[in-house]
Design a protein around this motif. Structure first.
Motif, PDB file in Angstrom:
ATOM      1  N   ASP A   1     -87.344  33.915  51.029  1.00 58.15           N
ATOM      2  CA  ASP A   1     -87.171  35.260  50.489  1.00 58.15           C
ATOM      3  C   ASP A   1     -88.459  36.035  50.708  1.00 58.15           C
ATOM      4  OD1 ASP A   1     -85.737  37.332  49.058  1.00 58.15           O
ATOM      5  OD2 ASP A   1     -87.085  36.950  47.386  1.00 58.15           O
TER       6      ASP A   1
ATOM      7  N   GLU B   1     -90.480  39.848  50.053  1.00 58.91           N
ATOM      8  CA  GLU B   1     -90.584  41.192  49.487  1.00 58.91           C
ATOM      9  C   GLU B   1     -91.423  42.003  50.460  1.00 58.91           C
ATOM     10  OE1 GLU B   1     -88.816  41.964  47.039  1.00 58.91           O
ATOM     11  OE2 GLU B   1     -88.415  40.061  46.035  1.00 58.91           O
ATOM     12  N   THR B   2     -91.021  43.234  50.706  1.00 59.13           N
ATOM     13  CA  THR B   2     -91.644  44.022  51.761  1.00 59.13           C
ATOM     14  C   THR B   2     -91.948  45.443  51.283  1.00 59.13           C
ATOM     15  OG1 THR B   2     -89.540  44.868  52.652  1.00 59.13           O
ATOM     16  CG2 THR B   2     -90.294  42.709  53.449  1.00 59.13           C
TER      17      THR B   2
ATOM     18  N   GLU C   1     -94.834  39.641  49.959  1.00 61.99           N
ATOM     19  CA  GLU C   1     -94.702  38.328  49.321  1.00 61.99           C
ATOM     20  C   GLU C   1     -93.743  37.478  50.128  1.00 61.99           C
ATOM     21  OE1 GLU C   1     -93.847  36.161  45.016  1.00 61.99           O
ATOM     22  OE2 GLU C   1     -92.939  38.113  45.427  1.00 61.99           O
TER      23      GLU C   1
ATOM     24  N   ILE D   1     -91.538  50.886  45.600  1.00 60.16           N
ATOM     25  CA  ILE D   1     -91.508  49.468  45.944  1.00 60.16           C
ATOM     26  C   ILE D   1     -92.064  48.628  44.806  1.00 60.16           C
ATOM     27  CG2 ILE D   1     -92.393  47.721  47.541  1.00 60.16           C
ATOM     28  CD1 ILE D   1     -90.160  49.472  48.682  1.00 60.16           C
ATOM     29  N   GLN D   2     -93.072  49.138  44.104  1.00 56.60           N
ATOM     30  CA  GLN D   2     -93.604  48.423  42.944  1.00 56.60           C
ATOM     31  C   GLN D   2     -92.520  48.241  41.882  1.00 56.60           C
ATOM     32  OE1 GLN D   2     -97.554  49.551  41.439  1.00 56.60           O
ATOM     33  NE2 GLN D   2     -97.846  50.771  43.305  1.00 56.60           N
TER      34      GLN D   2
ATOM     35  N   THR E   1     -89.846  45.623  43.316  1.00 49.19           N
ATOM     36  CA  THR E   1     -90.258  44.230  43.521  1.00 49.19           C
ATOM     37  C   THR E   1     -91.052  43.645  42.367  1.00 49.19           C
ATOM     38  OG1 THR E   1     -92.340  44.841  44.607  1.00 49.19           O
ATOM     39  CG2 THR E   1     -90.377  44.656  45.998  1.00 49.19           C
TER      40      THR E   1
ATOM     41  N   ASP F   1     -84.305  39.300  56.152  1.00 54.24           N
ATOM     42  CA  ASP F   1     -85.457  38.399  56.065  1.00 54.24           C
ATOM     43  C   ASP F   1     -85.865  37.857  57.431  1.00 54.24           C
ATOM     44  OD1 ASP F   1     -85.862  37.474  52.879  1.00 54.24           O
ATOM     45  OD2 ASP F   1     -83.895  38.277  53.381  1.00 54.24           O
TER      46      ASP F   1
ATOM     47  N   HIS G   1     -87.599  39.281  39.856  1.00 58.60           N
ATOM     48  CA  HIS G   1     -88.829  39.946  40.291  1.00 58.60           C
ATOM     49  C   HIS G   1     -89.862  38.959  40.816  1.00 58.60           C
ATOM     50  CE1 HIS G   1     -88.084  44.056  39.975  1.00 58.60           C
ATOM     51  NE2 HIS G   1     -88.463  44.301  38.743  1.00 58.60           N
ATOM     52  N   ARG G   2     -89.461  37.741  41.112  1.00 60.96           N
ATOM     53  CA  ARG G   2     -90.336  36.769  41.755  1.00 60.96           C
ATOM     54  C   ARG G   2     -89.528  36.096  42.847  1.00 60.96           C
ATOM     55  NH1 ARG G   2     -93.827  38.967  40.496  1.00 60.96           N
ATOM     56  NH2 ARG G   2     -93.753  39.093  42.750  1.00 60.96           N
ATOM     57  N   ALA G   3     -90.073  36.088  44.048  1.00 59.94           N
ATOM     58  CA  ALA G   3     -89.326  35.605  45.201  1.00 59.94           C
ATOM     59  C   ALA G   3     -88.968  34.127  45.067  1.00 59.94           C
ATOM     60  CB  ALA G   3     -90.142  35.846  46.474  1.00 59.94           C
TER      61      ALA G   3
ATOM     62  N   ASP H   1     -85.904  33.739  42.975  1.00 62.89           N
ATOM     63  CA  ASP H   1     -84.704  34.098  43.730  1.00 62.89           C
ATOM     64  C   ASP H   1     -84.247  32.931  44.600  1.00 62.89           C
ATOM     65  OD1 ASP H   1     -84.587  36.627  42.647  1.00 62.89           O
ATOM     66  OD2 ASP H   1     -85.488  37.630  44.363  1.00 62.89           O
TER      67      ASP H   1
END
Length: 294
Positions: A44, A46-47, A59, A94-95, A98, A133, A182-184, A187
């Protein structure tokens, strides 16, 4: 009353008037090798945005997990997680999306050697929306181009199993659990849990359906120069627009399973072009599916 939390939850559910969500328990980690098992890697990212040509990974999370040929998930190995400081500051949007703020990534870099050591042993990469991804990851490191890929969002028929959406949060709630989002890494663990659970409509885990569909070849069909006034009809049928150009044409396209190839070509010729036409098609498999190379 001396009842445990689980007894209370079960009593509430037994009334038929309540559904109880349980927190996803922490997974225990298995050895780095399980004899006879196959290794997959749930990933996963985050971008900073949606465009892999311009935006960057902030991340990366990867969780190796073991499965047998029948799709039974056997366990997970220790996860990998790293932040990466982008060239530009992370936007407020984005903040909020994510949960990653600029201070969390300041001075952080994803170590290529560490990535290689985690990815190399895996035979299969899995992501929830692999088309997103994989495109970012292949720009991060070429090792991701060497793997077969599967998508837990599109290659399991969640709707047929009674789910109203395919977002991880919706699927988790539908399966009766919640997790800290909110944490890859979280997920990844949630998605692996979904794949490990049996489908309601079948006696096999979701991972088995994922593998079956990932292994099957499919065909990309490009509806080049299709009539503009019929674009909504193509869109309603599942076609997507490629506006990027590059190795593939700027056109509407669809990915169909091999048995549906001829019927889809017939639909295009009779109802879209209304004439015989030689359309661009390409057979794809798990090694190039979800990649920019398609």
């Amino acid at each position: 009353m001396g009842l445990s939390h689980e007894e209370v939850a079960s009593a509430l559910e037994a009334t038929g008037d309540f559904r109880v969500l349980r927190r996803l328990p922490a997974r225990t980690f298995k050895p780095a090798f399980i004899p006879g098992a196959r290794l997959a890697l749930y990933v996963d990212v985050e971008t900073t945005g949606l465009d892999p040509r311009q935006d960057e990974i902030i991340e990366l999370a990867m969780v190796p997990f073991w499965y047998d040929p029948n799709g039974q998930v056997l366990g997970c190995s220790a996860p990998f997680q790293a932040f990466n400081e982008p060239r530009l500051t992370i936007t407020a949007e984005i903040q909020a999306l994510t949960g990653i703020i600029n201070e969390m990534v300041t001075g952080q870099r994803i170590d290529p050697a560490a990535v290689l050591s985690v990815v190399s042993p895996a035979a299969l990469g899995v992501a929830h929306n692999a088309g997103f991804d994989r495109r970012f990851l292949e720009r991060l490191d070429g090792v991701f181009t060497t793997k077969a890929w599967a998508c837990s969002m599109s290659q399991v028929d969640w709707a047929a199993d009674g789910h109203e959406g395919t977002k991880l949060g919706y699927l988790a709630q539908g399966c009766g659990f919640f997790y800290d989002r909110h944490r890859a890494v979280n997920d990844c663990f949630a998605a692996i849990e979904l794949l490990a659970r049996p489908l309601r409509r079948a006696s096999r885990p979701a991972m088995a359906e994922l593998l079956e569909r990932a292994r099957a070849p499919s065909w990309l069909i490009w509806a080049e120069n299709s009539p503009f006034d019929l674009k909504d009809r193509l869109k309603a049928r599942g076609y997507r627009w490629n506006g990027e150009g590059g190795p593939s044409p700027r056109a509407w396209y669809v990915d169909v399973e091999e048995p549906a190839l001829q019927s889809e070509l017939t639909f295009l010729k009779t109802e879209i072009y209304q004439r015989e036409i030689d359309l661009l098609t390409r057979r794809i498999d798990a090694h190039d599916r979800f990649s920019d190379r398609c």
